[in-house]
Design a protein around this motif. Structure first.
Motif, short mmCIF file in Angstrom:
data_model
loop_
_atom_site.label_atom_id
_atom_site.label_comp_id
_atom_site.label_asym_id
_atom_site.label_seq_id
_atom_site.Cartn_x
_atom_site.Cartn_y
_atom_site.Cartn_z
N GLU A 117 5.66 6.71 7.09
CA GLU A 117 5.64 6.33 5.67
C GLU A 117 6.59 5.15 5.44
OE1 GLU A 117 8.09 6.34 2.11
OE2 GLU A 117 8.60 7.79 3.68
N SER A 118 6.12 4.12 4.70
CA SER A 118 6.93 2.96 4.35
C SER A 118 7.42 2.27 5.63
CB SER A 118 8.09 3.39 3.44
OG SER A 118 8.75 2.29 2.88
N LEU A 119 8.73 2.15 5.83
CA LEU A 119 9.24 1.62 7.10
C LEU A 119 8.65 2.40 8.27
CD1 LEU A 119 11.14 0.03 9.00
CD2 LEU A 119 12.92 1.71 8.44
N GLY A 120 8.51 3.71 8.10
CA GLY A 120 7.92 4.52 9.15
C GLY A 120 6.51 4.10 9.49
N GLY A 121 5.75 3.61 8.49
CA GLY A 121 4.41 3.10 8.76
C GLY A 121 4.44 1.86 9.62
N MET A 122 5.41 0.99 9.37
CA MET A 122 5.57 -0.20 10.20
C MET A 122 5.96 0.19 11.62
SD MET A 122 7.74 -2.55 7.50
CE MET A 122 7.50 -2.29 5.74
N VAL A 123 6.86 1.17 11.73
CA VAL A 123 7.28 1.63 13.05
C VAL A 123 6.11 2.28 13.78
CG1 VAL A 123 8.81 3.22 14.28
CG2 VAL A 123 9.68 1.91 12.32
N ALA A 124 5.30 3.08 13.07
CA ALA A 124 4.13 3.71 13.69
C ALA A 124 3.18 2.65 14.23
CB ALA A 124 3.43 4.60 12.68
N ALA A 125 2.97 1.59 13.44
CA ALA A 125 2.10 0.50 13.91
C ALA A 125 2.67 -0.14 15.17
CB ALA A 125 1.94 -0.55 12.82
N TRP A 126 3.98 -0.35 15.20
CA TRP A 126 4.59 -0.98 16.37
C TRP A 126 4.56 -0.06 17.58
CZ3 TRP A 126 5.00 -5.96 16.24
CH2 TRP A 126 5.62 -6.62 17.31
N CYS A 127 4.63 1.26 17.34
CA CYS A 127 4.46 2.20 18.44
C CYS A 127 3.11 1.96 19.13
CB CYS A 127 4.53 3.63 17.93
SG CYS A 127 6.18 4.23 17.53
N GLY A 128 2.06 1.79 18.30
CA GLY A 128 0.74 1.56 18.86
C GLY A 128 0.58 0.20 19.49
N GLU A 240 -4.43 -1.59 18.89
CA GLU A 240 -5.72 -1.21 19.44
C GLU A 240 -5.91 0.30 19.53
OE1 GLU A 240 -6.17 -3.39 23.07
OE2 GLU A 240 -6.52 -5.29 22.02
N ARG A 241 -5.05 1.06 18.87
CA ARG A 241 -5.24 2.50 18.78
C ARG A 241 -6.03 2.82 17.51
NH1 ARG A 241 -5.67 3.59 23.02
NH2 ARG A 241 -5.66 5.79 22.42
N PRO A 242 -6.83 3.89 17.51
CA PRO A 242 -7.50 4.30 16.26
C PRO A 242 -6.46 4.51 15.16
CG PRO A 242 -8.35 5.52 18.13
CD PRO A 242 -7.16 4.77 18.64
N THR A 243 -6.67 3.89 14.02
CA THR A 243 -5.64 3.83 12.99
C THR A 243 -6.20 4.19 11.62
OG1 THR A 243 -4.45 2.10 14.19
CG2 THR A 243 -3.95 2.33 11.86
N LEU A 244 -5.48 5.05 10.92
CA LEU A 244 -5.74 5.34 9.51
C LEU A 244 -4.69 4.63 8.68
CD1 LEU A 244 -6.99 6.92 7.10
CD2 LEU A 244 -5.39 8.79 7.67
N VAL A 245 -5.13 3.78 7.76
CA VAL A 245 -4.23 3.16 6.80
C VAL A 245 -4.40 3.93 5.50
CG1 VAL A 245 -3.55 1.05 5.62
CG2 VAL A 245 -4.47 0.93 7.95
N LEU A 246 -3.36 4.67 5.12
CA LEU A 246 -3.41 5.55 3.97
C LEU A 246 -2.56 4.96 2.85
CD1 LEU A 246 -4.56 8.28 3.06
CD2 LEU A 246 -2.47 9.35 3.92
N TRP A 247 -3.21 4.56 1.79
CA TRP A 247 -2.50 3.85 0.71
C TRP A 247 -2.63 4.62 -0.59
CZ3 TRP A 247 0.04 0.59 3.47
CH2 TRP A 247 0.87 -0.34 2.85
N THR A 248 -1.97 4.11 -1.64
CA THR A 248 -2.06 4.73 -2.96
C THR A 248 -2.31 3.65 -4.02
OG1 THR A 248 0.27 4.54 -3.60
CG2 THR A 248 -0.34 6.42 -2.22
N GLU A 249 -2.86 4.08 -5.13
CA GLU A 249 -3.14 3.13 -6.21
C GLU A 249 -1.87 2.57 -6.83
OE1 GLU A 249 -7.47 4.15 -8.14
OE2 GLU A 249 -5.70 5.12 -9.01
N ASP A 250 -0.78 3.34 -6.76
CA ASP A 250 0.47 2.95 -7.44
C ASP A 250 1.60 2.67 -6.47
OD1 ASP A 250 -0.58 3.31 -10.12
OD2 ASP A 250 -0.50 5.46 -9.74
#
Length: 300
Positions: A117-128, A240-250
């Motif tokens: 989540e947030s910074l964690g989302g960026m870190v998760a992407a970099w993990c992949g 290149e890993r299967p990725t879910l981008v989970l966002w919110t309207e706000d």
């Protein structure tokens, strides 16, 4: 295990984790004493949950129980956060990703799913991106590797100022709640218990110096002061890993439009938007957050 909803005011962190076998443990990860809240059988596939800047493992208290029915769930405190050791300098996105790999090594886990989540989302992407051999599926939740527009940057600057005010003026309940209200669409959903947890974390000697240092580094990266390798146009083409981008309207900081546009670079991705929540969908909409994760992670 039942899942609380956004309107559930009877839940607490312990009630959320009750029956999941959750436990707090500390591991030596390359010399860094790292706190992890674990739930689920060690025989199940591993799922690492990564909080955002200034956060801690309790970010995922409403998710660990339901997710642990299918996964060995590991929610950690990143270096400089929670009750994990604090570094002398601000870790980069790559440093955090390497720390996640080190945690897997310490636990003897060869591969894992990762959701941040947030910074964690960026870190998760970099993990992949940097360690594709160690991760199966990636979830980026309200955080992506792209610079915000001017309005989003102003919102991030505001969060930094709320953090600096706590550091400079002392940890108060009012100041802590003011910072945490930035995370939710409806401030009434930010429980007194979660505010108290954050106050106890932030009241540790030197903790807010660490949080403010890391916050300033992250906001500076998004502003363009440094970290160009993480914000380079097209960087997500390398994921290149299967990725879910989970966002919110706000979601503050980075808009839905921005997230959807840059997600098109990810070769194998799914983009979903949750309503009635802001930067913490895992806390505000745990019912749909958990089900969306299960659908993605358990799907073919």
């Amino acid at each position: 295990m039942s899942t609380p909803t956004a309107s559930d005011t009877t839940t607490s962190i312990w009630l959320d984790l009750l029956g999941s076998g959750a436990g707090e443990r500390f591991y030596d990860v390359g010399g860094v004493r790292t706190r992890v809240i674990e739930a689920g059988s060690p025989e199940l596939p591993a799922l690492v949950l990564i909080h955002g800047t200034g956060g801690h493992a309790e970010t995922y208290c409403r998710n660990m129980g339901p997710l642990s029915e299918h996964f060995r769930v590991l929610a950690l405190d990143l270096p400089g956060h929670g009750f994990t050791d604090r570094p002398a300098t601000a870790p980069t996105v790559a440093d955090h990703a390497a720390h996640i790999v080190g945690l897997l090594d310490a636990l003897g886990i060869e591969r894992a799913h990762v959701s941040g989540e947030s910074l964690g989302g960026m870190v998760a992407a970099w993990c992949g991106i940097a360690h594709p051999e160690r991760f199966d599926k990636v979830v980026m939740n309200t955080g992506t590797l792209a610079r915000p527009d001017a309005a989003g940057q102003a919102q991030l600057d505001d969060l930094e100022q709320r953090t600096l005010a706590l550091r400079d003026n002392g940890v108060t309940r009012e100041g802590t709640r003011h910072r945490m209200n930035w995370l939710v669409a409806d401030p009434s959903r930010m429980t007194d218990e979660m505010v108290e947890v954050r106050m106890r974390v932030y009241s540790q000697p030197g903790m807010l110096d660490s949080v403010a240092m890391i916050m300033s580094w992250v906001v500076g990266m998004l502003r363009g002061d440094h970290g160009e390798e993480f914000m380079a146009p097209g960087v997500l083409k390398r994921l290149e890993r299967p990725t879910l981008v989970l966002w919110t309207e706000d979601n503050p900081g980075q808009t839905t439009e921005l997230a959807e546009r840059v997600s098109q670079d990810i070769p194998d991705h799914r983009f979903e938007v949750l309503t009635d929540c802001a930067h913490w969908p895992q806390f505000e909409r745990p019912d749909v957050f958990n089900q969306t994760h299960l659908d993605f992670l358990l799907g073919a």
